[in-house]
Scaffold this motif. Structure first.
Motif, PDB file in Angstrom:
ATOM      1  N   CYS A 157      -8.394   6.497  -2.219  1.00 17.69           N
ATOM      2  CA  CYS A 157      -8.884   6.760  -3.588  1.00 17.69           C
ATOM      3  C   CYS A 157      -8.685   5.557  -4.508  1.00 17.69           C
ATOM      4  O   CYS A 157      -9.197   5.543  -5.617  1.00 17.69           O
ATOM      5  CB  CYS A 157      -8.218   8.004  -4.172  1.00 17.69           C
ATOM      6  SG  CYS A 157      -6.515   7.742  -4.705  1.00 17.69           S
ATOM      7  N   HIS A 158      -7.902   4.569  -4.084  1.00 16.73           N
ATOM      8  CA  HIS A 158      -7.695   3.323  -4.822  1.00 16.73           C
ATOM      9  C   HIS A 158      -6.944   3.507  -6.140  1.00 16.73           C
ATOM     10  O   HIS A 158      -6.913   2.607  -6.977  1.00 16.73           O
ATOM     11  CB  HIS A 158      -9.017   2.581  -5.076  1.00 16.73           C
ATOM     12  CG  HIS A 158      -9.651   2.047  -3.832  1.00 16.73           C
ATOM     13  ND1 HIS A 158      -9.494   0.750  -3.411  1.00 16.73           N
ATOM     14  CD2 HIS A 158     -10.423   2.647  -2.891  1.00 16.73           C
ATOM     15  CE1 HIS A 158     -10.157   0.565  -2.284  1.00 16.73           C
ATOM     16  NE2 HIS A 158     -10.721   1.708  -1.934  1.00 16.73           N
ATOM     17  N   THR A 159      -6.374   4.680  -6.348  1.00 14.48           N
ATOM     18  CA  THR A 159      -5.574   4.888  -7.551  1.00 14.48           C
ATOM     19  C   THR A 159      -4.444   3.871  -7.657  1.00 14.48           C
ATOM     20  O   THR A 159      -4.181   3.336  -8.729  1.00 14.48           O
ATOM     21  CB  THR A 159      -5.019   6.332  -7.528  1.00 14.48           C
ATOM     22  OG1 THR A 159      -5.994   7.202  -8.091  1.00 14.48           O
ATOM     23  CG2 THR A 159      -3.737   6.457  -8.303  1.00 14.48           C
TER      24      THR A 159
ATOM     25  N   GLN B 219      -4.241   0.851  -6.758  1.00  7.99           N
ATOM     26  CA  GLN B 219      -4.687  -0.469  -7.225  1.00  7.99           C
ATOM     27  C   GLN B 219      -4.810  -0.516  -8.739  1.00  7.99           C
ATOM     28  O   GLN B 219      -4.368  -1.460  -9.389  1.00  7.99           O
ATOM     29  CB  GLN B 219      -6.064  -0.803  -6.629  1.00  7.99           C
ATOM     30  CG  GLN B 219      -5.996  -1.293  -5.213  1.00  7.99           C
ATOM     31  CD  GLN B 219      -7.353  -1.672  -4.667  1.00  7.99           C
ATOM     32  OE1 GLN B 219      -7.618  -1.388  -3.517  1.00  7.99           O
ATOM     33  NE2 GLN B 219      -8.209  -2.300  -5.461  1.00  7.99           N
ATOM     34  N   VAL B 220      -5.441   0.520  -9.290  1.00 12.99           N
ATOM     35  CA  VAL B 220      -5.662   0.503 -10.736  1.00 12.99           C
ATOM     36  C   VAL B 220      -4.357   0.801 -11.481  1.00 12.99           C
ATOM     37  O   VAL B 220      -4.091   0.232 -12.543  1.00 12.99           O
ATOM     38  CB  VAL B 220      -6.797   1.477 -11.136  1.00 12.99           C
ATOM     39  CG1 VAL B 220      -7.036   1.450 -12.636  1.00 12.99           C
ATOM     40  CG2 VAL B 220      -8.086   1.114 -10.397  1.00 12.99           C
ATOM     41  N   ALA B 221      -3.527   1.666 -10.897  1.00  8.67           N
ATOM     42  CA  ALA B 221      -2.234   1.946 -11.525  1.00  8.67           C
ATOM     43  C   ALA B 221      -1.422   0.661 -11.640  1.00  8.67           C
ATOM     44  O   ALA B 221      -0.791   0.387 -12.665  1.00  8.67           O
ATOM     45  CB  ALA B 221      -1.476   2.988 -10.708  1.00  8.67           C
TER      46      ALA B 221
ATOM     47  N   ALA C 102      -2.631  -2.505 -11.589  1.00  8.59           N
ATOM     48  CA  ALA C 102      -3.297  -3.438 -12.505  1.00  8.59           C
ATOM     49  C   ALA C 102      -2.966  -3.095 -13.948  1.00  8.59           C
ATOM     50  O   ALA C 102      -2.691  -3.973 -14.778  1.00  8.59           O
ATOM     51  CB  ALA C 102      -4.804  -3.412 -12.281  1.00  8.59           C
ATOM     52  N   GLN C 103      -2.970  -1.783 -14.261  1.00 12.96           N
ATOM     53  CA  GLN C 103      -2.646  -1.375 -15.625  1.00 12.96           C
ATOM     54  C   GLN C 103      -1.189  -1.680 -15.960  1.00 12.96           C
ATOM     55  O   GLN C 103      -0.871  -2.243 -17.008  1.00 12.96           O
ATOM     56  CB  GLN C 103      -2.907   0.123 -15.818  1.00 12.96           C
ATOM     57  CG  GLN C 103      -2.513   0.562 -17.216  1.00 12.96           C
ATOM     58  CD  GLN C 103      -2.593   2.054 -17.464  1.00 12.96           C
ATOM     59  OE1 GLN C 103      -3.215   2.477 -18.413  1.00 12.96           O
ATOM     60  NE2 GLN C 103      -1.952   2.841 -16.631  1.00 12.96           N
ATOM     61  N   GLU C 104      -0.296  -1.335 -15.046  1.00  9.64           N
ATOM     62  CA  GLU C 104       1.141  -1.487 -15.291  1.00  9.64           C
ATOM     63  C   GLU C 104       1.495  -2.950 -15.561  1.00  9.64           C
ATOM     64  O   GLU C 104       2.292  -3.258 -16.432  1.00  9.64           O
ATOM     65  CB  GLU C 104       1.920  -0.964 -14.084  1.00  9.64           C
ATOM     66  CG  GLU C 104       3.425  -0.914 -14.276  1.00  9.64           C
ATOM     67  CD  GLU C 104       3.865   0.166 -15.262  1.00  9.64           C
ATOM     68  OE1 GLU C 104       3.139   1.166 -15.407  1.00  9.64           O
ATOM     69  OE2 GLU C 104       4.930  -0.008 -15.888  1.00  9.64           O
TER      70      GLU C 104
ATOM     71  N   ALA D  19      -9.089  -7.797 -12.890  1.00  9.53           N
ATOM     72  CA  ALA D  19      -9.783  -7.283 -11.705  1.00  9.53           C
ATOM     73  C   ALA D  19      -9.707  -8.307 -10.593  1.00  9.53           C
ATOM     74  O   ALA D  19      -9.836  -9.508 -10.826  1.00  9.53           O
ATOM     75  CB  ALA D  19     -11.240  -6.990 -12.047  1.00  9.53           C
ATOM     76  N   GLY D  20      -9.491  -7.842  -9.381  1.00  7.49           N
ATOM     77  CA  GLY D  20      -9.458  -8.743  -8.235  1.00  7.49           C
ATOM     78  C   GLY D  20      -8.043  -9.152  -7.852  1.00  7.49           C
ATOM     79  O   GLY D  20      -7.827  -9.713  -6.786  1.00  7.49           O
ATOM     80  N   MET D  21      -7.073  -8.905  -8.758  1.00 10.80           N
ATOM     81  CA  MET D  21      -5.680  -9.208  -8.444  1.00 10.80           C
ATOM     82  C   MET D  21      -4.854  -7.941  -8.600  1.00 10.80           C
ATOM     83  O   MET D  21      -5.264  -7.005  -9.271  1.00 10.80           O
ATOM     84  CB  MET D  21      -5.143 -10.277  -9.404  1.00 10.80           C
ATOM     85  CG  MET D  21      -5.751 -11.646  -9.184  1.00 10.80           C
ATOM     86  SD  MET D  21      -5.336 -12.784 -10.521  1.00 10.80           S
ATOM     87  CE  MET D  21      -3.613 -13.106 -10.193  1.00 10.80           C
TER      88      MET D  21
ATOM     89  N   ARG E 173      -3.347  -3.454  -2.366  1.00  8.79           N
ATOM     90  CA  ARG E 173      -4.775  -3.341  -2.021  1.00  8.79           C
ATOM     91  C   ARG E 173      -4.918  -2.301  -0.925  1.00  8.79           C
ATOM     92  O   ARG E 173      -4.112  -2.247  -0.008  1.00  8.79           O
ATOM     93  CB  ARG E 173      -5.355  -4.664  -1.505  1.00  8.79           C
ATOM     94  CG  ARG E 173      -5.284  -5.838  -2.453  1.00  8.79           C
ATOM     95  CD  ARG E 173      -6.111  -5.666  -3.705  1.00  8.79           C
ATOM     96  NE  ARG E 173      -7.534  -5.943  -3.551  1.00  8.79           N
ATOM     97  CZ  ARG E 173      -8.404  -5.930  -4.576  1.00  8.79           C
ATOM     98  NH1 ARG E 173      -7.983  -5.636  -5.812  1.00  8.79           N
ATOM     99  NH2 ARG E 173      -9.670  -6.181  -4.380  1.00  8.79           N
TER     100      ARG E 173
END
Lengths: 113, 817
Positions: A19-21, A23-25, A27-29, A34-36, A40
């Motif tokens: 679900c990639h959650t 990754q975004v969690a 990135a936000q934290e 995007a991309g780092m 992953r």
């Protein structure tokens, strides 16, 4: 000189749904563009006998993973672990996680840098 | 709170933002009036601290540089992408004047209100359309083929909708005493990536699997569930209804059905005349007998006895009707006719699907069908979860009622861990969904008369209070029986997502006198509007949700300068259009709708923003049909015409539609169109979900686009090889309607005979103006899918099964703008 690692991430890849959650969690934290990011998700399609296949997703902690020290110091889970939709990630001391690995198969223990 | 401190506020997701059907609890971290972080609320029983990628990306969404922050007025031609910012007052005055003029000149029905899927908008677009006086609320998908038709079909035979039970009805969730984990779950055409479909938290299924639930996965793709299933039934798209008939065949012929449920709760014992093939009704037996009463055979009395649908009982006491048999029944006119039971008629239809035949139609080995059906029937309890695949076929009602019969005949209805009635929390019904009457409604029945399709398609007349989409599109061109002059488009991407055959929609929008779009960002659709209004996200509004349980508030935690929540936009215009509008504030409206709960909006907020209906109320399980909790008259039974679970649909018989589940071959398959299969040998399926996007949304959110950067078509490596296509190469997917450009993903998750093309693609980074229209014409797969192929009842359409061929793009076609 790097400290001896104490903590890790235990992934139950039987249940990672891709679900990639995480990754975004992450990135936000940590404010990654995007991309780092510290984690992953990889898709692995395994070919099995009799023309069968098995679809696996596997989160991998990158060179950027710091195991969310500011969060874990406060007793919180890392951002990826808290938000994981499938609840397939566990944070903890390496020995404890290694013991948990005996509970079921299809687990991997990551110890990020 | 000091300006520099971060405050943490609780609220509930429900679009705009994550886009989805919502319901998750979040913690919004607000600093100096800005969203600095968002997290899952660990105390929320639905998501328990978890949160999806789309909700977690809200900081990139809410402050996005492209976000609309002022109403704009079109200054060029439609599609030219030229806009002028105007004030809210100017925009609302302009809209009021234009729409009132249309109403004066042509009548309120000449304005169509177009809406997208499952957002916090249906109530508010109904509020606006009904205040204006138009019955023409349009869900823009051909055959309305998403969810609503499924609701209508289930309600036709069962009175209330039902969903899989993950103990979502109780604050203590799985710890609820009496809850049982399903031993088996059928996942029918649903991919976990959607995460939050139809107000269910998708990953509840993962929670259940960890507790021991075994999966039967019905999907042509090797999905995540398929990989982990006990049985994966890899059917040919569009053959689902044959498969369900095969399941029923196994269960009935092996005597695995629940006799107690069959005899006590279905209309299986009701009689069908052999001469007409129709149900025997009281009016046949008795002069002046009721049309709406039915009959069964009483073996003790040796005669037909009347089933009184008002009493929900046999008129004679202590009748134990025969469930099977054939008898001669005397009619009131002296004639004698042979009759047999509904159960026998149902079994006869099911008997037409021996597994050898089902294997031929579906491509699934007979043994697998058999073993899966036996496993489902013997598992106690067992549940079914279905995805939109069941709506996206023209004969959706025969399919959906077949699946409904599965859970009914196996005794899995409204039991712990089965399929459980899903009612609005506390019966708080804001607007008219299938089977409900809603607080927000048209002023008079007369105003509903011109609703497009409501005379032709009876499910729309009875249950589904929208206009028929395909007929509405045609009527824009024909103006018959009345002209359509304007369209209000809100939370809808008719050009880039909802609309099949988008060129036809473009021509329709160009023909209209006045078009308003309400959205968070410019999209291909807004380019065809005259005025675009900037909507607020879920963090910027007070609202509530009663879409099943729990009843929840959505709490305004911030504002974004220039934007307004959808509800407030519609409320303000509704007040201008309706001289009798009775509310002063949005909160007055909420309090009115919330009345059945016994709480005002503020009282609900004060309770923590969440309330669960207590045991004994109609929105709390279990076995509500036995306890008299479903019907207004409090009698045991279901909210159907007979009060029974209808194996034979009385309504569909009255509508001259097949009353029993069966298989119909869809219009564009290699079976129905072998002529087309010569040129278009591959089955084209669409709509595979992405974890990063909600339909057409989020292509402009960097964290999300990074997950899924390109429009992807999944092709089997052997098929790709035969067509000279390598992994990651750009290809054209083409059929007789047109073509679309995709990046090939070579993967064995799709069968060799199928291509799966992702839907909803446009490129916010490309030029808005035509001919680019954000690159929409390059990769919109809907260009290959027709309008006007809806089912016989006006619902369902062939969206997930068409035909195509694939070939590599020329080098010059790959990198162009």
């Amino acid at each position: 000189m790097s400290k001896t690692p104490e903590f890790g991430l235990l992934i139950d890849y039987e249940y990672c749904t891709g679900c990639h959650t995480c990754q975004v969690a992450c990135a936000q934290e940590h404010g990654w563009p995007a991309g780092m990011g510290g984690i992953r998700v990889n898709e692995i399609v395994q070919k099995l006998p009799h023309d069968k296949y098995y679809l696996t997703y596997l989160p991998f902690p990158t060179e950027l993973c710091v195991l969310c020290k500011p969060r874990t110091r406060k007793g919180l889970d890392p951002a990826c672990v808290q938000h994981c939709m499938a609840r397939c990630m566990t944070f903890g001391p390496i020995e404890e996680l290694a013991r948990k690995m005996k509970e079921k198969p299809r687990m991997v223990l990551w110890v990020p840098k | 709170m000091k300006a520099s401190q971060t405050g943490i506020f609780k609220t509930t997701t429900w679009s705009p933002g994550p886009g989805c059907h919502g319901g998750c609890g979040v913690l919004a971290h607000i600093k100096d009036g800005k969203l600095v972080k968002i997290e899952g609320d660990p105390d929320h029983p639905m998501n328990q601290g978890r949160l999806c990628a789309r909700a977690l990306a809200m900081t990139q969404y809410i402050d996005h540089p492209d976000r609309l922050r002022s109403p704009v007025k079109r200054v060029g031609k439609r599609g030219e992408g030229k806009w002028e910012e105007i004030s809210w007052d100017e925009a609302l005055d302009l809209i009021e004047a234009k729409m009132k003029k249309i109403r004066e000149d042509y009548g309120p029905e000449s304005m169509v209100f177009n809406v997208g899927t499952g957002r916090d908008i249906y109530a508010w677009i109904s509020l606006l359309a009904y205040a204006y006086g138009s019955p023409n609320i349009m869900f823009g998908l051909t055959g309305q083929a998403c969810y609503g038709p499924r609701l209508a079909a289930v309600i036709t035979v069962q009175g209330d909708f039902a969903v899989f039970d993950a103990a979502q009805w109780f604050p203590e969730r799985f710890a609820h005493p009496g809850y049982k984990v399903p031993e088996c779950m059928i996942i029918w055409g649903y991919n976990i990536h959607a995460t939050c479909p139809d107000n269910l938290f998708g990953h509840w299924i993962i929670d259940l699997m960890k507790k021991g639930t075994k999966i039967i996965c019905i999907d042509p793709r090797l999905s995540w569930f398929a990989s982990r299933s006990k049985y994966h039934l890899r059917l040919r798209p569009g053959s689902d209804s044959a498969l369900v008939m095969g399941f029923l065949n196994v269960i009935i012929s092996e005597d695995l059905h629940d006799k107690q449920f069959l005899e006590n709760w279905t209309n299986g014992a009701h009689l069908v005349r052999k001469d007409t093939g129709k149900l025997l009704r009281e009016k046949d037996l008795v002069k002046d007998g009721a049309e709406g009463n039915f009959a069964a055979w009483d073996p003790n009395r040796g005669k037909a006895v009347v089933w009184d649908t008002t009493e929900v009982a046999f008129r004679d006491k202590e009748v134990k009707p025969a469930i099977s048999g054939e008898w001669e029944v005397g009619l009131h006119d002296g004639r004698k006719v042979l009759c047999r039971t509904v159960w026998d008629v149902f079994r006869e239809e099911v008997g037409r699907y021996p597994l050898s035949e089902v294997e031929k139609i579906t491509g699934v080995p007979a043994k697998d069908i058999h073993d899966a059906a036996v496993f489902y029937a013997k598992a106690k309890p067992a549940a079914i979860h279905w995805g939109v695949a069941v709506d996206m076929t023209p004969a959706l009602t025969p399919l959906v009622t077949g699946i409904t019969a599965l859970w009914g005949l196996t005794g899995n209805l409204d039991i712990p861990g089965g399929n459980v009635f899903a009612r609005f929390a506390f019966d708080v019904v804001p607007y008219a969904l299938p089977g409900t009457k809603g607080a927000i409604r048209l002023k008079s029945k007369e105003l509903d008369e011109p609703r497009i399709g409501s005379k032709k398609f009876m499910p729309l007349n009875k249950f589904y209070w929208r206009c028929q989409t395909d007929m509405t599109l045609d009527q824009i061109f024909t103006e018959d029986p009345y002209p359509i002059k304007g369209m209000w488009i809100q939370t809808a991407g008719i050009m880039q997502g909802l609309g099949m055959d988008p060129k036809k929609w473009k021509a329709a929008l160009e023909k209209l006198d006045f078009v308003v779009a309400v959205d968070v960002f410019h999209t291909p659709t807004t380019q065809y509007a005259d005025v675009v209004l900037p909507a607020g996200t879920f963090l910027e509004k007070d609202s509530f949700r009663s879409w099943w349980v729990p009843l929840q508030t959505i709490n305004k935690v911030m504002t974004v300068e220039g934007c307004r929540p959808d509800v407030e936009i519609n409320f303000e215009l509704a007040r201008r259009f309706d001289p009798d509008f009775k509310f002063d504030t949005v909160h007055d409206l909420y309090d009115d709708i919330l009345k059945p709960s016994g709480m005002t909006f503020e009282e609900l907020q004060a309770k923590g923003g969440r309330a669960y209906p207590p045991d004994g109320s109609s929105s709390c399980p279990y076995l509500r049909h036995e306890r008299g909790l479903l019907r207004a008259d409090k009698k045991p039974g279901f909210r159907t015409q007979t009060g029974r679970f209808e194996l034979y649909s009385t309504l569909r018989e009255e509508w001259d539609l097949e009353p029993i589940p069966h298989h119909e071959e869809p219009p564009f398959t290699p079976v129905s169109r072998p002529d087309l299969a010569k040129d278009y040998p591959l089955i084209l399926s669409t709509g595979r979900r992405s974890p990063a996007f909600f339909h057409t949304e989020h292509r402009n959110i960097p964290w999300l686009r990074d997950i899924d950067p390109d429009p992807t078509a999944e092709i089997h490596p052997l098929t790709a090889g035969r067509n000279g296509i390598g992994n990651g190469e750009w290809i054209w997917i083409e059929n007789w309607m047109g073509r679309a450009r995709y990046k090939a993903k070579l993967t064995p998750v799709v069968p060799e005979w199928m291509v799966m093309a992702a839907h909803g693609w446009w490129f916010p980074e490309k030029k808005a103006a035509e001919p680019s229209l954000y690159g929409m014409w390059e990769s919109n797969i809907n260009q290959l899918i027709p309008m006007n192929e809806q089912g016989k009842d006006g619902m369902g359409a062939p969206i997930k099964h068409s035909m195509c061929r694939v070939y590599k793009c020329k080098p010059e076609e790959v990198n162009h703008e």
